[in-house]
Design an enzyme around this catalytic site. Structure first.
Site: not given
Ligand code: NAD
Length: 342
Positions: A260, A265, A297
């Site tokens: 996605d 992008e 996205h």
């Molecule tokens: P979040 O901060 O709640 O969770 C992220 C998790 O990743 C945390 O638990 C953290 O400890 C972990 N983490 C950090 N470094 C790491 C590593 N090296 N290896 C493994 N885990 C690791 O964030 P979230 O709200 O769950 O969002 C996650 C990601 O999703 C965001 O960073 C964003 O990039 C992406 N996102 C994408 C969309 C979309 O439309 N495609 C929308 C929202 C968020």
């Protein structure tokens, strides 16, 4: 108390959801189609705040021009703020606010949609049936039940994704430097990254993009994976080395790819460029594989998420206007300065 806000890069859905939610806030919103960058910043003259999205370029020059125009706050209608020069904002006394959480379920469910569509080749079946081709060759899938899913990052989105996959009867392995207690309690097994990559039939990425996670999935990581693995990325494009992934799609090592997000992008997504020449050869190569499914996205793109984004952004603006400590400010200490200067 209301705020005069220039909403940059407005799409019809932004206008709809912001206008709807603004009935409860009454901010003076002016919707502009153009994205915000240093060239368009002067359009914000006379506004106290601007509202921006993921691909607006809120760099030092842009912030300087916004400041000269009298803008005192930038409200991001998204979670990430990698497109904002926070140091420059701080020295100019501009407050930055964001929406840290809006729809973990929406994003997790989109990751599941990619898995199901890739596995059962729904996109191929859809096209075939419309053409009167009812052959099943090429559409063979596998049962998700009993398969092992590796989840990298079990924060807000990753933990919801884990629970959904448990519901399919999958074994769920997870890797996160900060394990989530609820996941551990619900039978999600934490392990190290290498063991996760070795044992998983499907690997799904849910960690943020940081200097440490850039190209987390590179040639070396892919070599640890099962042959024919399914790789899903709904997080950030640069978590995977796309060139290495293409090489391994060609060899068959990667059996399915669902994206996605894409590392380049910014030049492609959120616009209709169907009349233009596609300049990105790496992206063009990805489009040639029948076992690659790409969405632009859109994982966040549900009515629930847009409602939540609008509500939180408008509340952030109210907090700033009232000189309150906004919980979603990235530079909290600047709120008071804004209040005093307004
Ligand atoms: P979040 O901060 O709640 O969770 C992220 C998790 O990743 C945390 O638990 C953290 O400890 C972990 N983490 C950090 N470094 C790491 C590593 N090296 N290896 C493994 N885990 C690791 O964030 P979230 O709200 O769950 O969002 C996650 C990601 O999703 C965001 O960073 C964003 O990039 C992406 N996102 C994408 C969309 C979309 O439309 N495609 C929308 C929202 C968020």
């Amino acid at each position: 108390m209301t705020m005069k806000v220039a909403v940059f890069g407005t799409k019809p859905y932004d206008k709809k959801y912001f206008s709807q939610e603004n009935k409860g806030f009454n901010h003076e919103l002016v919707f502009l189609d153009v994205p915000l960058n240093s060239m368009t910043a002067t359009l914000a003259r006379g506004f106290k705040a601007v509202c921006v999205f993921v691909n607006d370029e809120v760099d030092k020059e842009c912030l300087k021009r916004l400041s000269d125009c009298g803008v005192r706050a930038v409200a991001l209608r998204c979670a990430g703020f990698n497109n904002v020069d926070l140091g420059a904002a701080s020295s100019l006394g501009i407050v930055i606010v964001r929406v840290p959480e809006y729809s973990p379920h929406g994003v997790a469910e989109h990751a599941v949609a990619l898995i199901l569509a890739l596995n059962r080749k729904i996109y191929r079946a859809y096209n075939r049936v419309r053409e009167g081709n009812f052959l099943l060759e090429g559409l063979l899938g596998f049962n998700l039940n009993t398969k092992t899913i590796g989840v990298i990052g079990t924060g807000k989105i990753g933990s919801v994704f884990c629970h959904i996959m448990k519901g399919f009867g999958c074994s769920v392995l997870a890797y996160d430097p900060y394990p989530n207690e609820n996941c551990a309690k619900n039978g999600i097994e934490y392990t190290d990254l290498k063991s996760l990559l070795k044992s998983s039939d499907i690997v799904s990425l849910h960690c943020p993009l940081t200097p440490e996670t850039r190209y987390l999935i590179d040639e070396k990581a892919i070599s640890c994976m099962k042959d024919g693995v399914m790789l899903i990325n709904t997080s950030r494009g640069a978590l995977i080395d796309t060139v290495a992934v293409i090489k391994n799609l060609k060899s068959g090592k990667i059996g399915y790819l669902g994206l996605d997000v894409y590392e380049e992008e910014g030049d492609l997504f959120f616009e209709d460029i169907s009349d233009k020449i596609l300049e990105d050869d790496v992206f063009a190569r990805l489009l040639t594989f029948q076992n690659v499914l790409i969405t632009g996205h859109q994982a966040f793109f549900t009515g629930d998420a847009l409602t939540s984004i609008a509500k939180t952004t408008l509340q952030n603006l109210t907090d700033i206007e009232q000189g309150k400590q906004c919980a979603n400010a990235i530079s909290v200490n600047l709120i008071k300065t804004f209040s005093a200067n307004k």
